[in-house]
Design a protein around this motif. Structure first.
Motif, PDB file in Angstrom:
ATOM      1  N   LEU A  20       1.034  -1.210  -0.001  1.00  0.00           N
ATOM      2  CA  LEU A  20      -0.010   0.098   0.155  1.00  0.00           C
ATOM      3  C   LEU A  20       0.757   1.240   0.011  1.00  0.00           C
ATOM      4  O   LEU A  20       0.733   2.196  -0.570  1.00  0.00           O
ATOM      5  CB  LEU A  20      -1.052  -0.078   1.069  1.00  0.00           C
ATOM      6  N   PHE A  21       1.993   1.266   0.828  1.00  0.00           N
ATOM      7  CA  PHE A  21       2.824   2.332   0.896  1.00  0.00           C
ATOM      8  C   PHE A  21       3.595   2.707  -0.530  1.00  0.00           C
ATOM      9  O   PHE A  21       3.567   3.855  -0.957  1.00  0.00           O
ATOM     10  CB  PHE A  21       3.954   2.059   1.949  1.00  0.00           C
ATOM     11  N   LYS A  22       3.995   1.552  -1.194  1.00  0.00           N
ATOM     12  CA  LYS A  22       4.397   1.630  -2.577  1.00  0.00           C
ATOM     13  C   LYS A  22       3.439   2.442  -3.495  1.00  0.00           C
ATOM     14  O   LYS A  22       3.925   3.117  -4.374  1.00  0.00           O
ATOM     15  CB  LYS A  22       5.013   0.454  -3.066  1.00  0.00           C
ATOM     16  N   MET A  23       2.282   2.056  -3.179  1.00  0.00           N
ATOM     17  CA  MET A  23       1.218   2.403  -4.002  1.00  0.00           C
ATOM     18  C   MET A  23       0.793   3.821  -4.024  1.00  0.00           C
ATOM     19  O   MET A  23       0.492   4.644  -4.893  1.00  0.00           O
ATOM     20  CB  MET A  23      -0.080   1.612  -4.078  1.00  0.00           C
ATOM     21  N   MET A  24       1.057   4.321  -2.977  1.00  0.00           N
ATOM     22  CA  MET A  24       0.493   5.434  -2.387  1.00  0.00           C
ATOM     23  C   MET A  24       1.822   6.479  -2.282  1.00  0.00           C
ATOM     24  O   MET A  24       1.690   7.767  -2.592  1.00  0.00           O
ATOM     25  CB  MET A  24       0.110   5.563  -1.060  1.00  0.00           C
ATOM     26  N   TRP A  25       2.964   6.070  -2.449  1.00  0.00           N
ATOM     27  CA  TRP A  25       4.108   7.072  -2.184  1.00  0.00           C
ATOM     28  C   TRP A  25       4.674   7.288  -3.695  1.00  0.00           C
ATOM     29  O   TRP A  25       4.753   6.401  -4.574  1.00  0.00           O
ATOM     30  CB  TRP A  25       5.312   6.347  -1.585  1.00  0.00           C
ATOM     31  N   ARG A  26       4.776   8.849  -4.005  1.00  0.00           N
ATOM     32  CA  ARG A  26       5.127   9.367  -5.237  1.00  0.00           C
ATOM     33  C   ARG A  26       6.294  10.127  -5.173  1.00  0.00           C
ATOM     34  O   ARG A  26       6.392  10.997  -4.202  1.00  0.00           O
ATOM     35  CB  ARG A  26       4.034   9.760  -6.090  1.00  0.00           C
ATOM     36  N   VAL A  27       7.306   9.860  -5.929  1.00  0.00           N
ATOM     37  CA  VAL A  27       8.571  10.759  -5.796  1.00  0.00           C
ATOM     38  C   VAL A  27       8.781  11.706  -7.018  1.00  0.00           C
ATOM     39  O   VAL A  27       8.792  11.157  -8.183  1.00  0.00           O
ATOM     40  CB  VAL A  27      10.031   9.918  -5.613  1.00  0.00           C
ATOM     41  N   ALA A  28       9.083  12.953  -7.083  1.00  0.00           N
ATOM     42  CA  ALA A  28       8.840  13.792  -8.313  1.00  0.00           C
ATOM     43  C   ALA A  28      10.596  13.888  -8.707  1.00  0.00           C
ATOM     44  O   ALA A  28      11.447  14.119  -7.591  1.00  0.00           O
ATOM     45  CB  ALA A  28       8.577  15.104  -7.824  1.00  0.00           C
ATOM     46  N   GLU A  29      10.960  13.444  -9.683  1.00  0.00           N
ATOM     47  CA  GLU A  29      12.525  13.663 -10.431  1.00  0.00           C
ATOM     48  C   GLU A  29      12.846  15.143 -10.335  1.00  0.00           C
ATOM     49  O   GLU A  29      12.067  16.106 -10.377  1.00  0.00           O
ATOM     50  CB  GLU A  29      12.458  12.907 -11.909  1.00  0.00           C
ATOM     51  N   PRO A  30      14.277  15.093 -10.506  1.00  0.00           N
ATOM     52  CA  PRO A  30      14.837  16.568 -10.500  1.00  0.00           C
ATOM     53  C   PRO A  30      14.205  17.659 -11.662  1.00  0.00           C
ATOM     54  O   PRO A  30      14.179  18.558 -11.485  1.00  0.00           O
ATOM     55  CB  PRO A  30      16.132  16.552 -10.530  1.00  0.00           C
ATOM     56  N   ASN A  31      13.853  16.722 -12.747  1.00  0.00           N
ATOM     57  CA  ASN A  31      13.258  17.477 -13.858  1.00  0.00           C
ATOM     58  C   ASN A  31      11.686  17.582 -14.295  1.00  0.00           C
ATOM     59  O   ASN A  31      11.517  17.647 -15.319  1.00  0.00           O
ATOM     60  CB  ASN A  31      14.216  17.120 -15.182  1.00  0.00           C
TER      61      ASN A  31
END
Length: 505
Positions: A20-31
């Motif tokens: 669930l955490f992996k499904m809910m966690w989003r990371v923005a790339e530097p670009n």
């Protein structure tokens, strides 16, 4: 067993939590920037309640099913510019350039870009091209071609400043704007460069001519020095040979021959010195006068040929234009002249026949009149000549007869002259009474008759005086006239004649 079940449940729960955490966690790339929608959020620098959240450079939790995450690229983008413009001079030009842009890094720029390009990120380039094309046409319309060429930074700066506010509304920033090329389909820029190119070419030709002249002069000077060295060497060798020959001759000859040889050597050396001096002066004249004159003449000739070629090219172009214009005008005039000639040909032929007949008649009449006038003038001239000749002969015969009569009988001649001029003599004697206003006569009519008798006898008195003079001349003359009436030149007596001949002797 219960412990195992609990442990299994814990593991399952942990696995589920991780998934669930992996499904809910989003990371923005530097670009990139994450745009999360589906709930009301408050973002710094952005109006409250905009309906989405922006995350850059970090991770965030997203509730599946309730929130949607989409990515907005923050990479650089490039838009090629190819815009047809018209300058303030009315000259069409084509401006090529490139715009390098990206979505701004601040929250407001990302929000503006997300609203406009989130689903159309590939259309950013065309939108930016349209924005810059409009501003570029407007700015170029206020400039001249010369301003665009000489000050591209001005064109770039004004275009960038004019498009900045609109790009800010789109959430975009301009990293770079470059004007790569200005194309001129009319050839205006090429014509602007033509005078400068011609001037550069002219300077290059002049410099080449100067270099050639300097090289030629240096080469000639080197040749002159080389010839001078060769001449000096030959002179020295000739001197050495002369000395050797002289020593040999002196050893073989003696006495007067040695003295004569010495005198001859002196003359030879003086002659050689004079020749060397003349050669030196000639070489100096070649270096000082002729070479600079040749160089100046070559330069003048080269410049004149260049100017002549330019004038010939211009004259040929003008001559071709004039020839084409003259050919068109000649065709038009020829067509009109042919029509007029056909219309007037019959009338001209009739007039020519009438004029020719009238002219021939007038010419015949004029010829007859001329011949008659010439004959009359010739006859009149001959008659006048004959009359003048007869008058001259008559006067000559009269003079000759008078001279003969004078020689034979001088008194008769004098009497004849007095008789011929008697009226004038009487008139001259009576003229003495012309100025008399009052005359008193004591003896009346008899006194008047005596006065007239005295006036008339004045001629007789003159005749007596003439006779006395002739008598004195005869007494003084030692020789008598000859039978033919002629006298020697020294004894001829001048006689006064009142005739038309004037004075004769």
């Amino acid at each position: 067993m219960f412990v195992g079940v609990v442990a299994g449940a814990v593991v399952v729960a942990l696995v589920v939590l991780v998934v669930l955490f992996k499904m809910m966690w989003r990371v923005a790339e530097p670009n990139e920037a994450l745009v999360i929608s589906g709930s009301k959020h408050k973002t710094a620098g952005v109006d409250d309640g905009m309906g989405f959240r922006i995350v850059t450079g970090r991770g965030t939790l997203v509730t599946p099913g309730l929130q949607v995450v989409r990515r907005l690229s923050l990479d650089l983008n490039e838009a090629d510019l190819d815009v047809e413009c018209v300058t303030s001079q009315g000259i069409p030009v084509r401006v090529k350039g490139v715009v390098i842009f990206k979505v701004g890094d601040d929250q407001a720029s990302i929000a503006n870009a997300a609203r406009r390009f989130l689903d159309q990120q590939k259309m950013m380039g065309s939108r930016v091209h349209n924005v810059f094309a409009g501003h570029l046409r407007s700015i170029v319309g206020g400039l001249t071609v010369e301003n665009m060429i000489r000050d591209r930074e001005r064109l770039t700066g004004e275009t960038r400043a004019a498009s900045g506010s609109e790009m800010e509304k789109l959430g975009l920033i301009i990293d770079s704007l470059q004007i790569q090329e200005i194309l001129d389909p009319t050839g205006y820029i090429k014509n602007l460069a033509a005078p400068h190119a011609a001037a550069v070419q002219r300077d290059a030709r002049i410099a080449q001519a100067e270099a050639d002249r300097a090289a030629t002069q240096a080469e000639q000077e080197a040749n002159a020095r080389k010839a001078e060295s060769t001449r000096n060497s030959e002179i020295l060798q000739a001197g050495y040979r002369a000395e050797m020959e002289k020593a040999t001759a002196q050893s073989q000859q003696a006495g007067p021959l040695a003295e004569a040889a010495a005198r001859q050597e002196v003359v030879v050396q003086e002659t050689r010195v004079a020749e060397l001096e003349a050669q030196r002066r000639e070489q100096q004249l070649q270096i000082d006068v002729r070479k600079p004159a040749d160089a100046a003449a070559y330069q003048t000739r080269t410049v004149a040929e260049a100017e002549r070629d330019a004038r010939i090219s211009a004259a040929q172009a003008q001559a071709q234009e004039t020839e084409l214009r003259a050919a068109a005008e000649a065709t038009r005039v020829k067509t009109a002249a042919l029509a007029d000639a056909e219309a007037t040909k019959a009338h001209a032929l009739a007039q020519a026949d009438a004029t020719r007949a009238s002219g021939e008649a007038e010419a015949a009449a004029a010829k007859a009149r001329g011949l008659a006038q010439a004959a009359a003038v010739q006859a009149q001239g001959l008659a006048q000549a004959e009359a003048a000749k007869a008058l001259g002969l008559a006067e000559a015969e009269a003079i000759k007869a008078r001279a003969a009569a004078l020689a034979e009988n001088q008194e008769a001649v004098v009497a004849q002259q007095l008789a011929e001029n008697w009226p004038e003599i009487v008139r001259a004697g009576a003229s003495a009474f012309g100025n008399v206003e009052h005359m008193v006569l004591l003896n009346g009519a008899e006194g008047m008759g005596e006065m007239f008798a005295k006036a008339l006898t004045m001629g007789g008195t003159g005749l007596g005086l003439a006779r006395q003079l002739l008598g004195q001349m005869k007494e003084q003359s030692p020789a008598a006239p000859s039978l033919n009436g002629s006298t020697p030149k020294s004894e001829q007596i001048p006689v006064q004649s009142d005739g038309p001949e004037g004075r004769t002797g």
